[in-house]
Design an enzyme around this catalytic site. Structure first.
Site, PDB file in Angstrom:
ATOM      1  N   SER A  13       0.829  -1.205   0.000  1.00  0.00           N
ATOM      2  CA  SER A  13       0.000   0.000   0.000  1.00  0.00           C
ATOM      3  C   SER A  13       0.861   1.251   0.000  1.00  0.00           C
ATOM      4  CB  SER A  13      -0.861  -0.004   1.268  1.00  0.00           C
ATOM      5  OG  SER A  13      -1.469   1.255   1.443  1.00  0.00           O
ATOM      6  N   TYR A  28      -1.909  -1.383  10.884  1.00  0.00           N
ATOM      7  CA  TYR A  28      -2.166  -1.884   9.517  1.00  0.00           C
ATOM      8  C   TYR A  28      -0.990  -1.533   8.608  1.00  0.00           C
ATOM      9  CZ  TYR A  28      -3.594  -1.645   4.701  1.00  0.00           C
ATOM     10  OH  TYR A  28      -3.597  -1.763   3.324  1.00  0.00           O
ATOM     11  N   LYS A  52       2.013  -3.904   6.416  1.00  0.00           N
ATOM     12  CA  LYS A  52       2.428  -3.828   5.014  1.00  0.00           C
ATOM     13  C   LYS A  52       3.933  -3.580   4.929  1.00  0.00           C
ATOM     14  CE  LYS A  52      -1.489  -4.777   3.254  1.00  0.00           C
ATOM     15  NZ  LYS A  52      -1.686  -6.106   2.652  1.00  0.00           N
TER      16      LYS A  52
END
Ligand code: UDP
Length: 342
Positions: A124, A148, A152
């Site tokens: 991302s 989160y 990644k």
């Protein structure tokens, strides 16, 4: 030979499954439906003529993942399966680290054990944080501001290390903001609960599930005061994954990181206006305070995608909103929408 798609019933995964099918590949889809619907798999089967192999597997389960590689002739993996809600990740960090990192390690270990070398990983643009300048290219510094985002960031590092140690050939794809839906209107984004993301929220206002949009921040240093993102049609994004597999098939080795965006930034209000054009009436909104943690502006430098993958996005904002609206209009409750009576 087949491509294993983890999280293939999800929003980006399902669109990628269709694009893989169109490229002539056999696809094995796994999903545990922790944040997706079996109805997405039914819709996919309709779109691809029933050609999918589907397994209801939690990819943090090493025995189940091992069986996938034993049972199917897999030669590449596209790994989407992950939890993805930023705010939830802050409330439940351990659940996010456990699930997202465990899934990545488990799938990668199985690849190494079974001699499967090719992997495309769902990363991302969140790893860029607030960039010093735009557009952002893949050499910019990375980090994260929430659990989160760290999953990644660390997921990328796990694959960089596994590539170096075990000879895996990996493409890390950093997504910008996917919107839209397959033009058939059969598959699309179906967030659980109140949407966090802009376009799903706008579309739920358009179908009357929500009253009005709250625009987070009208005092940014942009031409209309609202924040800028690089919105990309989910079908373009899906085709970027096929391009990544094609590049691996053509001999790309090592671990490459590639932005998937359009290179064009749009403000929140520009998206709201495009949504109004697609829907046929203005979307009601009010401007409220900034959302904590939001960056002011970000869009992608797309040159590496063009040079390494030979891919570029072709669909604009109006097409994204028109396609998203077709899905939402025909599925006001997402996949839970009852089929129309003939
Ligand atoms: N946004 C908004 N209202 C909403 C959801 C999002 O104004 O209900 C804004 C948000 O502040 C950001 C942009 O829309 O500027 C895109 O937000 P999204 O959560 O979709 O993506 P991200 O911030 O992760 O890039």
């Amino acid at each position: 030979m087949a491509v294993l798609v983890t999280g293939g019933a999800g929003y980006i995964g399902s669109h990628t499954v269709v694009a893989l099918h169109e490229s002539g590949r056999r696809v094995v889809v796994v999903d545990d439906f922790s944040n997706s619907s079996p109805a997405a798999v039914d819709a996919l089967q309709r779109l691809v003529g029933g050609s999918l192999v589907f397994a209801p597997v939690d990819v943090t389960d090493p025995d189940a993942v091992d069986r996938l590689f034993v049972d199917h002739d897999i030669d590449a993996v596209i790994h989407f399966a992950a939890f993805k809600a930023v705010a939830e990740s802050t409330e439940q960090p351990l659940r996010y680290y456990r699930n997202n990192l465990d899934a990545t390690v488990t799938v990668t270990e199985a690849m190494v054990a079974h001699g499967v070398r090719r992997m495309v990983f769902s990363s991302s643009a969140t790893v860029y944080g607030e960039p010093e300048r735009v557009p952002v290219d893949e050499t910019f510094p990375t980090g994260a501001t929430n659990p989160y985002g760290w999953t990644k960031f660390v997921g990328e590092q796990i694959l960089r290390d596994a590539s170096a140690a075990h000879g895996l050939d990996v493409v890390l794809l950093r997504y910008f903001n996917p919107v839209g839906a397959h033009p058939s209107g059969e598959i699309g984004e179906d967030p659980a609960g109140i949407p966090n993301n802009l376009v799903p929220y706008v579309m739920q206002v358009a179908v009357g599930r929500l009253d009005h949009l709250r625009v987070f921040g009208g005092d940014y240093d942009t031409h209309d005061g609202t924040a800028i993102r690089d919105y990309i049609h989910v079908v373009d994004l899906a085709e970027g994954h096929v391009a990544a597999l094609d590049a691996l098939d053509a001999g790309l080795t090592g671990c490459e990181v590639v932005n998937l965006g359009t290179g064009v930034g749009s403000t929140v209000l520009e998206v709201v206006e495009a949504a109004g054009r697609a829907v046929g009436h203005a979307i009601p909104y009010e401007i409220v305070d900034r959302r904590p943690g939001d960056v002011e502006r970000i869009w992608a430098d797309v040159r590496r995608a063009e040079s390494v993958l030979g891919w570029r996005a072709t669909r604009g904002l109006d097409e994204m909103l028109a396609d998203h609206w077709r899905w939402q209009r025909t599925h006001p409750q997402g996949y839970a929408t009852p089929a129309p009576v003939a």
